[in-house]
Enzyme design. Sequence first.
Site, mmCIF file in Angstrom:
data_model
loop_
_atom_site.group_PDB
_atom_site.id
_atom_site.type_symbol
_atom_site.label_atom_id
_atom_site.label_comp_id
_atom_site.label_asym_id
_atom_site.label_seq_id
_atom_site.Cartn_x
_atom_site.Cartn_y
_atom_site.Cartn_z
ATOM 1 N N HIS A 1 23.179 -3.659 -2.226
ATOM 2 C CA HIS A 1 21.970 -3.985 -1.554
ATOM 3 C C HIS A 1 21.796 -5.495 -1.166
ATOM 4 O O HIS A 1 20.950 -5.721 -0.153
ATOM 5 C CB HIS A 1 20.745 -3.450 -2.404
ATOM 6 N N CYS B 1 -5.034 -3.229 3.215
ATOM 7 C CA CYS B 1 -6.020 -3.091 4.436
ATOM 8 C C CYS B 1 -6.468 -1.622 4.347
ATOM 9 O O CYS B 1 -6.161 -0.955 3.450
ATOM 10 C CB CYS B 1 -5.534 -3.667 5.696
ATOM 11 N N HIS C 1 16.228 -1.628 -3.955
ATOM 12 C CA HIS C 1 16.975 -1.603 -2.832
ATOM 13 C C HIS C 1 16.667 -2.648 -1.980
ATOM 14 O O HIS C 1 17.759 -3.312 -1.377
ATOM 15 C CB HIS C 1 16.968 -0.451 -2.277
HETATM 16 C C1 RB5 Z 1 -10.139 -2.302 9.989
HETATM 17 O O1 RB5 Z 1 -10.949 -1.230 10.355
HETATM 18 C C2 RB5 Z 1 -8.523 -1.566 9.828
HETATM 19 O O2 RB5 Z 1 -8.103 -1.424 11.099
HETATM 20 C C3 RB5 Z 1 -7.541 -2.426 8.921
HETATM 21 O O3 RB5 Z 1 -7.980 -2.386 7.760
HETATM 22 C C4 RB5 Z 1 -6.241 -1.973 9.013
HETATM 23 O O4 RB5 Z 1 -6.065 -0.567 8.572
HETATM 24 C C5 RB5 Z 1 -5.097 -2.192 9.883
HETATM 25 O O5 RB5 Z 1 -3.821 -1.903 9.698
#
Ligand code: RB5
Length: 152
Positions: free
Chosen positions: A133, A65, A98
């Site tokens: 671990h 993300c 780990h």
């Molecule tokens: C999207 O705008 C953004 O919030 C998402 O990709 C991410 O970074 C969330 O953790």
Amino acid sequence: MKVALACDHAGFLLKERIKDYLAEKGIFYEDFGTFDEEPVDYPDLAYKAASAVQKGEYNRGILVCGTGIGVAIAANKLKGIRAALCSDCFSASCARAHNDANILTLGARVMKKELALKIVDVFLETPFEGGRHLKRIKKIEKLENENCLKKI
Ligand code: RB5
């Protein structure tokens, strides 16, 4: 090695680059989306790939993300998922050796694609060390079993 991939809109271009990289290396993957840069909600995509890893259909997952944080938080809600946000190769190596992390999360807005690919490499190639671990992983499992109350 079978890898489950997913991303939100912010991670789409990096996920595409990771797909090319895995294909070059002959590593099997499944793309759980998203498939373009239209805004989506990262928990939905994280869930798709993480649940496939949870079921044992894939050995590892890679979630992308904007920061790698949202998908990590979402994936770690699934029992048996150990998702690690890594922004350097040392952390990726420790996440495997780990923590026996089964999902790598990456932030497309905070790192260069070439570094992300190096991190992917380390994550996929580093084995879990076990030993001392393992005892700690068992304690994480105990926390999951004793403290994840189901809400109705
Ligand atoms: C999207 O705008 C953004 O919030 C998402 O990709 C991410 O970074 C969330 O953790």
